[in-house]
Design a protein around this motif. Structure first.
Motif, mmCIF file in Angstrom:
data_model
loop_
_atom_site.group_PDB
_atom_site.id
_atom_site.type_symbol
_atom_site.label_atom_id
_atom_site.label_comp_id
_atom_site.label_asym_id
_atom_site.label_seq_id
_atom_site.Cartn_x
_atom_site.Cartn_y
_atom_site.Cartn_z
ATOM 1 N N UNK A 1 0.803 -1.222 0.000
ATOM 2 C CA UNK A 1 0.000 0.000 0.000
ATOM 3 C C UNK A 1 0.834 1.270 0.000
ATOM 4 N N UNK A 2 2.108 1.155 0.342
ATOM 5 C CA UNK A 2 2.929 2.348 0.462
ATOM 6 C C UNK A 2 2.730 3.004 1.818
ATOM 7 N N UNK A 3 3.530 4.013 2.088
ATOM 8 C CA UNK A 3 3.528 4.632 3.402
ATOM 9 C C UNK A 3 2.181 5.134 3.865
ATOM 10 N N UNK A 4 1.549 6.040 3.086
ATOM 11 C CA UNK A 4 0.275 6.610 3.511
ATOM 12 C C UNK A 4 -0.841 5.572 3.480
ATOM 13 N N UNK A 5 -0.833 4.721 2.467
ATOM 14 C CA UNK A 5 -1.864 3.688 2.365
ATOM 15 C C UNK A 5 -1.806 2.719 3.530
ATOM 16 N N UNK A 6 -0.587 2.359 3.936
ATOM 17 C CA UNK A 6 -0.436 1.451 5.069
ATOM 18 C C UNK A 6 -0.926 2.107 6.357
ATOM 19 N N UNK A 7 -0.629 3.394 6.517
ATOM 20 C CA UNK A 7 -1.085 4.112 7.697
ATOM 21 C C UNK A 7 -2.612 4.147 7.757
ATOM 22 N N UNK A 8 -3.243 4.365 6.617
ATOM 23 C CA UNK A 8 -4.704 4.388 6.564
ATOM 24 C C UNK A 8 -5.276 3.016 6.911
ATOM 25 N N UNK A 9 -4.607 1.946 6.440
ATOM 26 C CA UNK A 9 -5.059 0.581 6.736
ATOM 27 C C UNK A 9 -4.967 0.290 8.229
ATOM 28 N N UNK A 10 -3.911 0.774 8.856
ATOM 29 C CA UNK A 10 -3.732 0.554 10.292
ATOM 30 C C UNK A 10 -4.845 1.251 11.082
ATOM 31 N N UNK A 11 -5.204 2.467 10.678
ATOM 32 C CA UNK A 11 -6.285 3.175 11.366
ATOM 33 C C UNK A 11 -7.646 2.547 11.060
ATOM 34 N N UNK A 12 -7.809 1.995 9.878
ATOM 35 C CA UNK A 12 -9.087 1.395 9.499
ATOM 36 C C UNK A 12 -9.322 0.046 10.176
ATOM 37 N N UNK A 13 -8.257 -0.754 10.280
ATOM 38 C CA UNK A 13 -8.408 -2.114 10.777
ATOM 39 C C UNK A 13 -7.744 -2.362 12.131
ATOM 40 N N UNK A 14 -6.943 -1.407 12.615
ATOM 41 C CA UNK A 14 -6.354 -1.547 13.939
ATOM 42 C C UNK A 14 -7.379 -1.228 15.019
ATOM 43 N N UNK A 15 -7.093 -1.680 16.224
ATOM 44 C CA UNK A 15 -7.997 -1.425 17.354
ATOM 45 C C UNK A 15 -7.635 -0.105 18.013
ATOM 46 N N UNK A 16 -8.570 0.830 18.008
ATOM 47 C CA UNK A 16 -8.374 2.134 18.634
ATOM 48 C C UNK A 16 -9.312 2.202 19.837
ATOM 49 N N UNK A 17 -8.794 2.132 21.051
ATOM 50 C CA UNK A 17 -9.647 2.098 22.242
ATOM 51 C C UNK A 17 -10.692 3.218 22.285
ATOM 52 N N UNK A 18 -10.281 4.432 21.957
ATOM 53 C CA UNK A 18 -11.219 5.559 22.020
ATOM 54 C C UNK A 18 -12.389 5.369 21.064
ATOM 55 N N UNK A 19 -12.127 4.772 19.912
ATOM 56 C CA UNK A 19 -13.197 4.502 18.956
ATOM 57 C C UNK A 19 -14.059 3.340 19.439
ATOM 58 N N UNK A 20 -13.421 2.313 19.976
ATOM 59 C CA UNK A 20 -14.154 1.148 20.471
ATOM 60 C C UNK A 20 -15.135 1.529 21.571
ATOM 61 N N UNK A 21 -14.713 2.419 22.459
ATOM 62 C CA UNK A 21 -15.549 2.814 23.594
ATOM 63 C C UNK A 21 -16.383 4.063 23.339
ATOM 64 N N UNK A 22 -16.310 4.586 22.116
ATOM 65 C CA UNK A 22 -17.171 5.700 21.759
ATOM 66 C C UNK A 22 -16.671 7.070 22.148
ATOM 67 N N UNK A 23 -15.395 7.196 22.517
ATOM 68 C CA UNK A 23 -14.844 8.506 22.882
ATOM 69 C C UNK A 23 -14.390 9.296 21.661
ATOM 70 N N UNK A 24 -14.227 8.634 20.549
ATOM 71 C CA UNK A 24 -13.772 9.294 19.328
ATOM 72 C C UNK A 24 -14.394 8.581 18.124
ATOM 73 N N UNK A 25 -14.273 9.208 16.982
ATOM 74 C CA UNK A 25 -14.839 8.634 15.763
ATOM 75 C C UNK A 25 -13.858 8.826 14.624
ATOM 76 N N UNK A 26 -13.670 7.791 13.834
ATOM 77 C CA UNK A 26 -12.776 7.874 12.689
ATOM 78 C C UNK A 26 -13.396 8.736 11.592
ATOM 79 N N UNK A 27 -12.568 9.373 10.774
ATOM 80 C CA UNK A 27 -13.097 10.035 9.575
ATOM 81 C C UNK A 27 -13.866 9.032 8.721
ATOM 82 N N UNK A 28 -14.849 9.515 7.999
ATOM 83 C CA UNK A 28 -15.731 8.623 7.251
ATOM 84 C C UNK A 28 -14.975 7.706 6.302
#
Length: 266
Positions: free
Chosen positions: A36-63
């Motif tokens: 995916x390249x640098x930026x693409x890989x970073x986006x994949x990590x945010x899309x498929x990685x576990x983000x506690x704040x998102x899991x518990x509803x404290x934050x929301x990912x960009x659409x």
């Protein structure tokens, strides 16, 4: 001093299909990340990685990054890795210890066991810092569960460890109780001494949570005929040159016909 575990002295009855499949899947996903390249890989990590704040509803990912429900990231994060050393270390430990744990319970149960340990690991790290917006990735937590289960089943098993002290290189048999016990204590110590923050780093509490889950779950997942605290198959603390260790790898009892090491037919 530098040391690397190479393999253990435990035979297996069945080919560890699930263990090999998990390793293959992790490697394929990692190759996809790199493509995916640098930026693409970073986006994949945010899309498929576990983000506690998102899991518990404290934050929301960009659409554009909302590829899957937040709860699904508990599973998808287990198959992503942050670099070559990360994936090589994880897959080495899974290869060494996963086959015997899979053998103790069967393939279907091992899949469930692995995912439960990974989930417990993810929740342990998330609860430790629920407002974190840093993605957590890696199979370390689930593999921690495998290590915990292995320790219950085979504390006296010997792990062939490549030890390198300055210019002195040898392979030594180290009991699993020491190898895994030191690893677990190290995770607790690192977790306690490392302040939780949003700066990223190693998810030590995920390792601890996965390990504890493996210890707790293995009595319920192993086949009734499989004993715990099984004996060693080689002499503890014996040494040999690295070349001989490689040559004798094939001398470890292998799967075959007849009855297995616990009296079960293969």
């Amino acid at each position: 001093m530098f040391f690397i575990p190479l393999y253990d002295d435990n035979p297996t009855v069945r080919t560890p299909i699930v263990t090999m499949a998990i390793i293959a899947l992790c490697v394929l996903v990692f190759a996809w990340q790199l493509s995916l390249g640098g930026r693409g890989e970073q986006m994949a990590v945010f899309s498929f990685g576990l983000i506690p704040a998102v899991l518990f509803g404290y934050a929301e990912l960009p659409r554009e990054l909302q590829v899957a429900p937040a709860w699904a990231s508990v599973v998808t994060s287990m198959f992503l890795h942050g670099g070559f050393l990360h994936i090589i270390g994880n897959m080495l430990y899974l290869w060494i210890f996963g086959n015997n744990v899979e053998d103790s319970m069967g393939r279907g149960r091992f899949v469930v066991f692995y995912l439960l340990c990974g989930t417990a690991a993810a929740m342990a790290q998330s609860i430790a810092n629920p407002a974190s917006e840093v993605p957590m990735i890696g199979a370390s937590g689930a593999i921690g569960g495998v290590l915990g289960a292995y320790l219950v089943l085979h504390p006296k098993a010997n792990v062939r460890v490549l030890m390198w002290i300055i210019i002195f290189v040898t392979v030594i048999n180290v009991p699993a109780l020491i190898v895994l016990g030191v690893w677990f204590i190290g995770q607790i110590w690192s977790g306690v001494s490392t302040p939780t923050s949003d700066d990223g780093g190693v998810a030590f509490w995920a390792h601890v949570g996965g390990f504890v889950a493996g210890v707790v779950l293995i009595p319920f997942f192993k086949r009734p005929s499989v004993a715990v605290l099984q004996p060693a198959h080689s002499q503890a603390f014996s040494t040999m040159p690295p070349a001989e260790a490689v040559r004798r790898r094939g001398s470890v009892p292998s799967a075959g016909s007849g009855r297995g090491p616990w009296g079960d037919p293969p």
